[in-house]
Structure formats: structure tokens, C-alpha cells
Scaffold this motif. Sequence first.
Motif, PDB file in Angstrom:
ATOM      1  N   GLY A 152     -32.623 -25.173 -14.815  1.00 42.83           N
ATOM      2  CA  GLY A 152     -33.911 -25.257 -15.521  1.00 42.83           C
ATOM      3  C   GLY A 152     -33.859 -24.552 -16.827  1.00 42.83           C
ATOM      4  N   PHE A 153     -32.611 -24.137 -17.172  1.00 42.63           N
ATOM      5  CA  PHE A 153     -32.164 -23.710 -18.550  1.00 42.63           C
ATOM      6  C   PHE A 153     -32.546 -24.666 -19.520  1.00 42.63           C
ATOM      7  N   GLN A 154     -32.989 -24.337 -20.585  1.00 43.33           N
ATOM      8  CA  GLN A 154     -33.596 -25.274 -21.855  1.00 43.33           C
ATOM      9  C   GLN A 154     -32.562 -25.165 -22.965  1.00 43.33           C
ATOM     10  N   LEU A 155     -32.056 -26.173 -23.558  1.00 44.73           N
ATOM     11  CA  LEU A 155     -31.139 -25.891 -24.710  1.00 44.73           C
ATOM     12  C   LEU A 155     -32.080 -25.615 -25.873  1.00 44.73           C
ATOM     13  N   GLU A 156     -31.788 -24.633 -26.567  1.00 40.97           N
ATOM     14  CA  GLU A 156     -32.550 -24.095 -27.731  1.00 40.97           C
ATOM     15  C   GLU A 156     -31.717 -24.555 -29.021  1.00 40.97           C
ATOM     16  N   GLY A 157     -30.400 -24.757 -29.032  1.00 41.28           N
ATOM     17  CA  GLY A 157     -29.956 -25.355 -30.318  1.00 41.28           C
ATOM     18  C   GLY A 157     -28.330 -25.101 -30.074  1.00 41.28           C
ATOM     19  N   ARG A 158     -27.799 -25.266 -31.348  1.00 47.59           N
ATOM     20  CA  ARG A 158     -26.408 -25.103 -31.726  1.00 47.59           C
ATOM     21  C   ARG A 158     -26.161 -24.153 -32.638  1.00 47.59           C
ATOM     22  N   ILE A 159     -25.347 -23.293 -32.288  1.00 43.13           N
ATOM     23  CA  ILE A 159     -25.050 -22.075 -33.325  1.00 43.13           C
ATOM     24  C   ILE A 159     -23.585 -22.368 -33.862  1.00 43.13           C
ATOM     25  N   ARG A 160     -23.760 -22.797 -35.224  1.00 40.24           N
ATOM     26  CA  ARG A 160     -22.924 -23.169 -36.052  1.00 40.24           C
ATOM     27  C   ARG A 160     -21.844 -21.945 -36.278  1.00 40.24           C
ATOM     28  N   HIS A 161     -20.401 -22.228 -35.983  1.00 38.05           N
ATOM     29  CA  HIS A 161     -19.258 -21.102 -36.173  1.00 38.05           C
ATOM     30  C   HIS A 161     -19.692 -19.843 -35.732  1.00 38.05           C
ATOM     31  N   ASP A 162     -19.945 -19.686 -34.435  1.00 36.59           N
ATOM     32  CA  ASP A 162     -20.293 -18.722 -33.673  1.00 36.59           C
ATOM     33  C   ASP A 162     -18.952 -17.768 -33.387  1.00 36.59           C
ATOM     34  N   LEU A 163     -17.802 -18.569 -33.212  1.00 31.71           N
ATOM     35  CA  LEU A 163     -16.691 -17.858 -32.698  1.00 31.71           C
ATOM     36  C   LEU A 163     -15.600 -18.216 -33.691  1.00 31.71           C
ATOM     37  N   TYR A 164     -14.662 -17.184 -34.139  1.00 32.72           N
ATOM     38  CA  TYR A 164     -13.568 -17.341 -34.541  1.00 32.72           C
ATOM     39  C   TYR A 164     -12.419 -16.994 -33.800  1.00 32.72           C
ATOM     40  N   ALA A 172     -21.251 -22.935 -30.650  1.00 34.69           N
ATOM     41  CA  ALA A 172     -21.776 -22.892 -29.556  1.00 34.69           C
ATOM     42  C   ALA A 172     -22.899 -23.394 -29.419  1.00 34.69           C
ATOM     43  N   LEU A 173     -23.408 -23.624 -27.748  1.00 30.88           N
ATOM     44  CA  LEU A 173     -24.738 -24.079 -27.504  1.00 30.88           C
ATOM     45  C   LEU A 173     -25.446 -22.855 -26.776  1.00 30.88           C
ATOM     46  N   GLN A 174     -26.792 -22.844 -27.329  1.00 35.60           N
ATOM     47  CA  GLN A 174     -27.558 -21.628 -26.735  1.00 35.60           C
ATOM     48  C   GLN A 174     -28.756 -22.333 -25.721  1.00 35.60           C
ATOM     49  N   TYR A 175     -28.711 -21.881 -24.471  1.00 39.11           N
ATOM     50  CA  TYR A 175     -29.823 -22.240 -23.498  1.00 39.11           C
ATOM     51  C   TYR A 175     -30.476 -20.924 -23.104  1.00 39.11           C
ATOM     52  N   SER A 176     -31.737 -21.063 -22.873  1.00 38.21           N
ATOM     53  CA  SER A 176     -32.453 -20.052 -22.091  1.00 38.21           C
ATOM     54  C   SER A 176     -33.066 -20.474 -20.914  1.00 38.21           C
ATOM     55  N   LEU A 177     -33.634 -19.558 -20.195  1.00 32.94           N
ATOM     56  CA  LEU A 177     -34.675 -19.689 -18.948  1.00 32.94           C
ATOM     57  C   LEU A 177     -35.438 -18.649 -19.048  1.00 32.94           C
ATOM     58  N   LEU A 178     -36.768 -18.899 -18.889  1.00 38.75           N
ATOM     59  CA  LEU A 178     -37.841 -17.870 -18.858  1.00 38.75           C
ATOM     60  C   LEU A 178     -37.979 -17.578 -17.446  1.00 38.75           C
ATOM     61  N   GLU A 179     -38.680 -16.475 -17.198  1.00 41.20           N
ATOM     62  CA  GLU A 179     -39.102 -15.942 -15.804  1.00 41.20           C
ATOM     63  C   GLU A 179     -40.162 -17.105 -15.247  1.00 41.20           C
ATOM     64  N   ASP A 180     -41.207 -17.177 -16.019  1.00 40.85           N
ATOM     65  CA  ASP A 180     -42.204 -18.236 -15.513  1.00 40.85           C
ATOM     66  C   ASP A 180     -41.674 -19.653 -15.111  1.00 40.85           C
ATOM     67  N   TRP A 182     -38.286 -20.177 -14.335  1.00 41.39           N
ATOM     68  CA  TRP A 182     -37.700 -20.083 -12.968  1.00 41.39           C
ATOM     69  C   TRP A 182     -38.748 -19.918 -11.676  1.00 41.39           C
ATOM     70  N   ARG A 183     -39.642 -19.312 -11.877  1.00 40.68           N
ATOM     71  CA  ARG A 183     -40.574 -18.950 -10.549  1.00 40.68           C
ATOM     72  C   ARG A 183     -41.275 -20.404 -10.281  1.00 40.68           C
ATOM     73  N   ALA A 184     -41.320 -21.357 -11.470  1.00 45.76           N
ATOM     74  CA  ALA A 184     -42.149 -22.445 -11.031  1.00 45.76           C
ATOM     75  C   ALA A 184     -41.111 -23.348 -10.485  1.00 45.76           C
ATOM     76  N   THR A 185     -39.899 -23.394 -10.792  1.00 48.98           N
ATOM     77  CA  THR A 185     -38.793 -24.270 -10.152  1.00 48.98           C
ATOM     78  C   THR A 185     -38.088 -23.935  -8.775  1.00 48.98           C
ATOM     79  N   GLU A 186     -37.791 -22.542  -8.856  1.00 46.70           N
ATOM     80  CA  GLU A 186     -37.083 -21.909  -7.742  1.00 46.70           C
ATOM     81  C   GLU A 186     -38.122 -21.420  -6.666  1.00 46.70           C
ATOM     82  N   GLY A 187     -39.382 -21.182  -7.125  1.00 45.30           N
ATOM     83  CA  GLY A 187     -40.173 -20.859  -5.852  1.00 45.30           C
ATOM     84  C   GLY A 187     -40.189 -19.005  -6.042  1.00 45.30           C
TER      85      GLY A 187
END
Length: 188
Positions: A152-164, A172-180, A182-187
Motif C-alpha cells: 500500500g505504499f504510494q510513490l511520492e516522487g523521484r529525488i534527483r541526485h540524492d546520493l553520491y 532515489a524513489l520516495q514511497y510513503s504509507l499513512l496509518e489510515d 494501513w488500517r484500511a488495507t491490512e485491517g
Amino acid sequence: MNPVQLTGPRLTIREFHHVPRDIDALHAVFGDAETARYLPFEPRDREDCADQIALYIDEAEKDPRTVYRLAVTLTADGEDAVPIGNAVLGTEGQRAAFVGYALRKDVWGLGYATEITRLLCDFGFGTLGLHRLAARLDPENLASARVLRKLGFQLEGRIRHDLYLRDTWYDALQYSLLEDDWRATEGG
């Protein structure tokens, strides 16, 4: 320190111990070039892995504890199980944290990454009362991206030149998951 132990259907996530078994196991992950290719550092030698475990133990003793760097073992192997990887949850900001994992390459493709991430989500949203979890990964790490989307993590976007690293800038790609979510999909 209140030791953390998370148990799933096949895996147990526990504190690292500064013993040869755990040091060798972490080195099997962090010292392998193929395994480390998606990690934000060069492969590490055994001594570096021993130092890392000492750091993990120091972090575990802080009050309040803000970082959980934990060993992943097969539950069926019992208390003295050799870790097959590591898991991390680090708090940041208001009721937020980042999650991640790394596994020994001989256990890739067995669904363990999904179980680890699910256990970290349960721990973060349940025990720790977090509202948001984030995960950052190399855009070429397609397997980890699938794991995150499955949970259930959602792609928030691409972080350009995040790591050297290795004389090269990496996105890097940034994903996130909110508590609501998680509760809706995992019970919850």
C-alpha cells in the motif's frame, strides 16, 4: 533498553547481539557487492560490520530510542538463529519514520521482504503510534518497489541526485504509507 522482538509467520526480527554469529551474518549481507548495490554505502568488511552492531546496540540503549536496527532470523531456527538480514525503522519528524531492510542474496525471492516490511508497519503504526512511514530506494530496485506497492505504499516522487557514491550521483524513489491507509488495507 526494552528489547524489540517482532514475530511473523516465518520470520523473527530481534535485536542484534555483538557475537561472532551476528557479525558474520551482517557481513554476509553488507560485505557482498551484489547485495550492497542498492544500499547507500560501499560493501563493508567484517570489522566494519562488528562496529555497526556496536552502534546498533548503542542506539538501542538511548532514551528515547529513535532508531531500531534489527536482525532478521527464521523463526523455525529458534533463539540461536543466524540472521539472514537486517531491518531498520528510524523515527523522524512528527510521528513519522523511515523503514528499510537488506537480505542475504540466497534468500531473495522468498517473500521475506514483504513479511519484514509488514512487521515493521505493524510495529510502527501499532506499538510506536506513528502516522507516516517512508521508504527510499534506488529506482533500479524493482523488487523492493513491488514489495512497497503490494503493502500500500504510494510513490511520492523521484529525488534527483540524492546520493553520491562511487564517484556517481544516484537518484532515489520516495514511497510513503499513512496509518489510515494501513488500517484500511491490512485491517490494523
